[in-house]
Scaffold this motif. Structure first.
Motif, short mmCIF file in Angstrom:
data_model
loop_
_atom_site.label_atom_id
_atom_site.label_comp_id
_atom_site.label_asym_id
_atom_site.label_seq_id
_atom_site.Cartn_x
_atom_site.Cartn_y
_atom_site.Cartn_z
N GLN A 1 1.06 -1.13 -0.04
CA GLN A 1 0.03 0.25 0.14
C GLN A 1 0.91 1.35 -0.06
O GLN A 1 1.60 1.51 0.68
CB GLN A 1 -1.01 0.23 1.10
CG GLN A 1 -1.60 1.26 1.23
CD GLN A 1 -2.56 1.32 2.63
OE1 GLN A 1 -3.04 0.33 2.94
NE2 GLN A 1 -2.97 2.32 3.13
N GLU A 2 0.62 2.07 -0.86
CA GLU A 2 1.08 3.33 -0.94
C GLU A 2 0.71 4.27 0.21
O GLU A 2 -0.31 4.01 0.51
CB GLU A 2 1.10 4.17 -2.24
CG GLU A 2 1.82 3.16 -3.53
CD GLU A 2 3.28 3.22 -3.17
OE1 GLU A 2 3.85 4.17 -2.80
OE2 GLU A 2 3.83 2.12 -3.45
N THR B 1 -1.59 7.41 1.57
CA THR B 1 -2.63 7.91 0.97
C THR B 1 -2.77 9.21 1.82
O THR B 1 -2.11 9.57 3.13
CB THR B 1 -3.96 7.10 1.24
OG1 THR B 1 -4.05 6.82 2.56
CG2 THR B 1 -3.55 5.78 0.56
N THR B 2 -3.81 9.98 1.31
CA THR B 2 -4.38 11.32 2.19
C THR B 2 -4.95 10.94 3.71
O THR B 2 -4.70 11.95 4.26
CB THR B 2 -5.57 12.07 1.27
OG1 THR B 2 -6.62 10.93 1.11
CG2 THR B 2 -5.14 12.61 0.13
N TYR C 1 -8.00 11.71 -9.69
CA TYR C 1 -8.67 11.62 -8.60
C TYR C 1 -10.26 12.09 -8.92
O TYR C 1 -11.02 11.87 -7.87
CB TYR C 1 -8.30 12.51 -7.39
CG TYR C 1 -6.85 12.18 -6.81
CD1 TYR C 1 -6.51 11.18 -6.15
CD2 TYR C 1 -5.76 13.17 -7.55
CE1 TYR C 1 -5.13 10.70 -5.67
CE2 TYR C 1 -4.47 12.48 -7.28
CZ TYR C 1 -4.28 11.64 -6.35
OH TYR C 1 -2.95 11.43 -6.02
N GLU D 1 -7.38 3.23 4.79
CA GLU D 1 -7.62 2.99 3.63
C GLU D 1 -8.74 3.57 2.93
O GLU D 1 -9.14 3.30 1.84
CB GLU D 1 -7.80 1.28 3.22
CG GLU D 1 -6.59 0.48 3.83
CD GLU D 1 -6.99 -1.27 3.73
OE1 GLU D 1 -8.09 -1.49 2.92
OE2 GLU D 1 -6.17 -1.75 4.24
N GLY E 1 -8.64 6.84 2.16
CA GLY E 1 -8.12 7.92 1.32
C GLY E 1 -7.60 7.76 0.08
O GLY E 1 -7.67 6.67 -0.46
N LYS E 2 -7.28 8.79 -0.39
CA LYS E 2 -6.65 8.74 -2.08
C LYS E 2 -5.12 8.48 -2.05
O LYS E 2 -4.52 9.09 -1.14
CB LYS E 2 -7.05 9.81 -2.87
CG LYS E 2 -8.55 10.13 -2.96
CD LYS E 2 -9.21 8.90 -3.73
CE LYS E 2 -10.77 9.20 -4.02
NZ LYS E 2 -11.21 8.19 -4.54
N GLU E 3 -4.35 7.81 -3.21
CA GLU E 3 -3.03 7.71 -2.98
C GLU E 3 -2.13 9.02 -3.14
O GLU E 3 -2.72 9.89 -3.93
CB GLU E 3 -2.69 6.71 -4.28
CG GLU E 3 -1.15 6.40 -4.27
CD GLU E 3 -0.65 5.39 -5.35
OE1 GLU E 3 0.26 5.56 -5.96
OE2 GLU E 3 -1.59 4.62 -5.62
N LEU E 4 -1.35 9.26 -2.34
CA LEU E 4 -0.51 10.58 -2.54
C LEU E 4 0.57 10.52 -3.61
O LEU E 4 1.35 9.68 -3.69
CB LEU E 4 0.04 10.63 -1.22
CG LEU E 4 -0.72 11.40 0.01
CD1 LEU E 4 0.22 11.22 1.32
CD2 LEU E 4 -1.25 12.76 -0.38
#
Length: 221
Positions: free
Chosen positions: A23-24, A26-27, A125, A157, A159-162
């Motif tokens: 997992q990267e 995220t926000t 996004y 999990e 949020g959106k990927e940063l």
């Protein structure tokens, strides 16, 4: 049938584990590591402390777990952080990863949030610039104010990927030099400037490659 069902469940389980590990940031989870890790903190005043911690990407500081709470360490007190077999030095008040080192200095990598890409209109996004900017920045700032670790994990999990970018710095002889050709040459001491300029040209230094940047340390001692 039962064996097939068990095999299927195991496959799903390991797939889920792999997804979590990969997992990267995220926000809602703007950290370098996917989980808080066993960490050794070396202090400028001497001594060390052991915590379960992570590095926050929004401001490159250390967050650690204290009971059920998440707290932020004072960067001015930290010299070095050792976490997951990686070293992060406090450089200009930010925790930067040591990606190359030798006697007399090291090359540091700073991972930062690319706010330009994060706030691009439309973008990946699927939201307008203003809407996305408000939501994303609120999430990033908000995670610093959520003091309960369980709540952080529960929202992890959502949020959106940063989008991230890397900046490199050369640290030598008590000085910090950004790995940018023009800025670097401007900051080099006057008595070393010509020899450094010639070395950079002769060796075709690539400013985003730690293996090239480390070659400059000896010239800056």
């Amino acid at each position: 049938m039962a064996k097939r069902k068990i095999l299927f469940l195991f496959t799903c389980f390991f797939a889920a584990i792999s997804a979590v590990q990969a997992q990267e940031p995220t926000t809602t989870w703007p950290y370098i590591f996917n989980d808080f890790q066993s960490t050794t903190i070396y202090l400028r005043a001497g001594g060390k402390m052991e915590y379960t911690a992570n590095i926050h990407l929004g401001n490159s500081t250390l967050h650690y777990i204290d009971g059920n709470d998440v707290k932020e360490s004072k960067s001015k007190d930290i010299l070095l952080v050792s976490i997951a077999d990686r070293k992060f030095m406090s450089v200009n008040g930010k925790l930067m990863e040591v990606v190359a080192e030798q006697d007399g200095g090291f090359v540091a990598k700073l991972r930062v949030i690319d706010f330009t890409r994060l706030n691009e209109t439309g973008g990946a996004y699927g939201a307008s610039s203003n809407t996305l900017s408000t939501k994303a920045l609120t999430s990033i700032e908000g995670i610093g104010s959520v003091t309960n670790h369980a709540l952080q994990v529960a929202n992890k999990e959502n949020g959106k990927e940063l989008p991230l970018k890397s900046e490199y710095y050369i640290v030598a002889a008590g000085s910090v030099y950004p790995a940018d050709k023009s800025l670097f040459l401007d900051l080099v001491p006057a008595d070393k400037k010509q020899s450094v300029k010639e070395f950079v040209k002769k060796n075709k230094i690539r400013w985003s490659k730690p293996e090239d940047l480390i070659k400059l340390i000896d010239l800056l001692k």
